[in-house]
Design an enzyme around this catalytic site. Structure first.
Site, PDB file in Angstrom:
ATOM      1  NE  ARG A 196      48.026  -7.602 -16.980  1.00  0.00           N
ATOM      2  CZ  ARG A 196      47.470  -7.893 -16.787  1.00  0.00           C
ATOM      3  NH1 ARG A 196      46.535  -8.306 -16.186  1.00  0.00           N
ATOM      4  NH2 ARG A 196      46.567  -7.664 -17.826  1.00  0.00           N
TER       5      ARG A 196
ATOM      6  CD  GLN B 290      43.354  -2.044 -30.386  1.00  0.00           C
ATOM      7  OE1 GLN B 290      43.666  -3.475 -30.488  1.00  0.00           O
ATOM      8  NE2 GLN B 290      42.933  -1.494 -29.631  1.00  0.00           N
TER       9      GLN B 290
HETATM   10  C1  UD1 Z   1      40.217  -8.304 -18.877  1.00  0.00           C
HETATM   11  C2  UD1 Z   1      39.005  -7.267 -19.185  1.00  0.00           C
HETATM   12  C3  UD1 Z   1      38.981  -7.359 -17.720  1.00  0.00           C
HETATM   13  C4  UD1 Z   1      38.664  -9.569 -16.843  1.00  0.00           C
HETATM   14  C5  UD1 Z   1      39.620 -10.186 -18.275  1.00  0.00           C
HETATM   15  C6  UD1 Z   1      39.969 -11.184 -18.383  1.00  0.00           C
HETATM   16  C7  UD1 Z   1      39.200  -5.373 -20.194  1.00  0.00           C
HETATM   17  C8  UD1 Z   1      39.354  -3.933 -19.831  1.00  0.00           C
HETATM   18  N1  UD1 Z   1      39.255  -5.639 -18.627  1.00  0.00           N
HETATM   19  O1  UD1 Z   1      41.467  -7.486 -18.163  1.00  0.00           O
HETATM   20  O2  UD1 Z   1      37.820  -7.259 -17.149  1.00  0.00           O
HETATM   21  O3  UD1 Z   1      38.480  -9.572 -15.532  1.00  0.00           O
HETATM   22  O4  UD1 Z   1      39.973  -9.363 -18.738  1.00  0.00           O
HETATM   23  O5  UD1 Z   1      40.491 -11.888 -18.110  1.00  0.00           O
HETATM   24  O6  UD1 Z   1      38.767  -5.827 -21.019  1.00  0.00           O
HETATM   25  N2  UD1 Z   1      44.047  -6.465 -25.950  1.00  0.00           N
HETATM   26  C9  UD1 Z   1      43.447  -6.140 -27.547  1.00  0.00           C
HETATM   27  N3  UD1 Z   1      43.633  -4.837 -27.794  1.00  0.00           N
HETATM   28  C10 UD1 Z   1      43.550  -3.867 -26.740  1.00  0.00           C
HETATM   29  C11 UD1 Z   1      43.853  -4.889 -25.693  1.00  0.00           C
HETATM   30  C12 UD1 Z   1      44.416  -5.868 -25.297  1.00  0.00           C
HETATM   31  O7  UD1 Z   1      43.052  -6.788 -28.533  1.00  0.00           O
HETATM   32  O8  UD1 Z   1      44.068  -3.502 -26.730  1.00  0.00           O
HETATM   33  C13 UD1 Z   1      43.753  -8.178 -26.227  1.00  0.00           C
HETATM   34  C14 UD1 Z   1      44.601  -8.785 -25.419  1.00  0.00           C
HETATM   35  O9  UD1 Z   1      45.533  -9.244 -26.061  1.00  0.00           O
HETATM   36  C15 UD1 Z   1      43.775 -10.317 -24.614  1.00  0.00           C
HETATM   37  C16 UD1 Z   1      42.334  -9.993 -24.415  1.00  0.00           C
HETATM   38  O10 UD1 Z   1      42.587  -8.407 -25.276  1.00  0.00           O
HETATM   39  O11 UD1 Z   1      43.733 -10.982 -24.911  1.00  0.00           O
HETATM   40  C17 UD1 Z   1      42.978  -8.414 -22.793  1.00  0.00           C
HETATM   41  O12 UD1 Z   1      43.332  -7.573 -22.987  1.00  0.00           O
HETATM   42  P1  UD1 Z   1      44.092  -7.941 -21.360  1.00  0.00           P
HETATM   43  O13 UD1 Z   1      45.421  -6.169 -21.562  1.00  0.00           O
HETATM   44  O14 UD1 Z   1      44.960  -9.608 -20.933  1.00  0.00           O
HETATM   45  O15 UD1 Z   1      43.434  -7.691 -20.122  1.00  0.00           O
HETATM   46  P2  UD1 Z   1      43.193  -7.943 -19.340  1.00  0.00           P
HETATM   47  O16 UD1 Z   1      43.698  -7.051 -18.060  1.00  0.00           O
HETATM   48  O17 UD1 Z   1      42.840  -9.187 -18.128  1.00  0.00           O
HETATM   49 CA    CA Z   2      43.665 -10.513 -19.185  1.00  0.00          CA
END
Ligand code: UD1
Ligand code: CA
Length: 436
Positions: free
Chosen positions: A17, A76
């Protein structure tokens, strides 16, 4: 004192995004990567900080190793186990209490993290009450208890209306993670393993889940460039307030841009519209409106309005006026009041730089030094063709081109084309009718 707590920071996601080729967590606010701020807060609490990486992991690790030593990086398996749950699967925390933070929450502070510690619940999770919950997972509370978290992309129409959202910070007992992580599935809209699904499983098993209500000003998640800009405003406000509390005067502070690495000492005045970048140090100085200072040191000096100090400039007891650009130069006890370029120069005490002075430091291939001694009077519109070295007590006449070389003390340097007067030229050129 450090706490026996492991902090895991999730930083492996793509951040699509953000619409950028750069990894999301490396986008900067106040001159530092977002991830820097959450690691900094975590390091104030514990020695066990684990950062989960995958997307552009080399760049993420290299950036963080510039700021910190002793971090643990875990990669990961994002191909087979994507999602925040997948991110936790390879993590081996040192302590029994494990705090998980999203890496896109730069506004988190040590104090806000502390609130999750010293709680006997199996899970403590952060909840924000928001007018506009869009972008976040919704926290479903039934009979006063958190029963599950539903991601926006999986939410029904009614669930989307829920205004309590998951901020993305959770304190787990290690055994809770060990039990539920292998049970996660990717049967959802994004085909990802959601860490948030642990909540529903733990609720079904009657574990204690404590919601901790927090504010977006410290827990905001950054998913877009707009979120990035809002977070930067909040962070910069904190920085400015912190420095004003130490005695710095800031006029119209909302218009002052300053970065995390900037430091002040003594009595400083910063006027409106100033931009202070990098690791600049300002000591007992007055920076006037709309000046830009990048990675420079300014001591007992005044700069601007509308001056530009580019990296590695060092000013002491110096006056720099409007439209003066200084780059990689050391000026001690110098006056340069107007319209000059001083690059790769060293200028000594008591020297005056006239308006329009230019150090010609670049020949198209290399950069060269200009050294000006003490008490040198540089007349207006002088060009100093570097390399050039001028001893103490020298006067340079206005309009002189000082060609490369060494100039000794107590001389006048002058290069001027002799004046020619051509009588009757004006009338001949413009005709009689134009005369007054
Ligand atoms: C996540 C939460 C959501 C919460 C929000 C708060 C989940 C499924 N959802 O959503 O409930 O309201 O954060 O800000 O957790 N990341 C990894 N590996 C991955 C995917 C993501 O390390 O495979 C990390 C990203 O780098 C990031 C964090 O996890 O720093 C959150 O990921 P993001 O995709 O932003 O989650 P949201 O959709 O915002
Ligand atoms: Ca997020």
């Amino acid at each position: 004192m450090l706490t026996p707590l492991s902090i895991v920071i999730l930083a492996a996601g793509k951040g699509s995004r953000m619409k950028s080729s750069k990894a999301k967590v490396l986008h900067e606010i106040c001159g530092r990567e977002m991830l820097y701020f959450s690691i900094k807060a975590a390091r104030e609490i514990t020695d066990d900080v684990i950062v989960v990486v995958a997307h552009q992991k080399e760049a993420v690790i290299a950036s963080m190793e510039k700021h910190f030593t002793g971090l643990t990086f875990v990669t990961q398996d994002a191909t087979n186990f994507p999602g925040t749950g997948g991110a936790m699967m390879g993590v081996s925390p040192k302590y029994d209490d494990v705090l998980v933070l999203n890496g896109d929450m730069p506004l988190i502070t040590q104090t806000s993290i502390q609130a999750f510690i010293n709680n006997d619940s199996d899970i403590v999770m952060s909840v924000i009450a928001l007018q506009d919950p869009s972008g976040y997972g919704r926290v479903i509370i039934e009979n006063g208890k958190v029963s599950r978290i539903v991601e926006e992309k999986d939410a029904s129409h009614d669930e989307k209306a829920v205004q309590s959202v998951n901020a993305g910070v959770y304190a787990f007992k290690h055994h809770v993670l060990q039990k539920y992580l292998p049970m996660l599935s990717n049967d959802n809209a994004q085909n990802e393993y959601y860490l948030t699904d642990i909540i529903a499983m733990a609720h079904t098993d009657d574990l204690t889940i404590s919601p901790l209500f927090v504010h977006e000003s410290e827990f905001k998640g950054v998913n877009s460039k707009h979120d990035l800009a809002i977070s930067e405003m909040i962070m910069m406000d904190r920085l400015r307030k912190m420095w004003m509390d130490t005695g710095v005067i800031m006029q119209l502070p909302d218009t002052i841009y300053m970065e995390e690495g900037v430091k002040f000492e003594g009595e400083c005045v910063i006027e409106n519209g100033v931009r202070l970048c990098g690791n600049s140090i300002i000591v007992n100085s007055h920076i006037k409106a709309h000046s830009v200072i990048e990675n420079s040191i300014v001591k007992n000096s005044d700069v601007g309005p509308l001056a530009h100090l580019r990296p590695l400039s060092i000013l002491e007891d110096t006056h720099i006026g409007n439209f003066v650009e200084v780059k990689k130069s050391t000026l001690t006890g110098v006056k340069a009041g107007h319209l000059s370029y001083l690059g790769d120069a060293t200028i000594g005490e008591g020297s005056n730089i006239g308006a329009g002075t230019i150090t010609c430091n670049y020949d198209g291939i290399n950069k060269y030094q200009t050294i000006i001694g003490k008490n040198v009077f540089v007349g207006s519109d002088t060009q100093l063709v570097a390399p050039v070295e001028i001893a103490n007590n020298v006067m340079i006449a206005a309009g002189t081109t000082v060609t490369s070389g060494k100039y000794e003390s107590d001389i006048l340097i002058l290069s001027r084309t002799p004046i020619r007067k051509v009588a009757g030229f004006f009338t001949k050129f413009f005709g009689k009718g134009t005369q007054c």
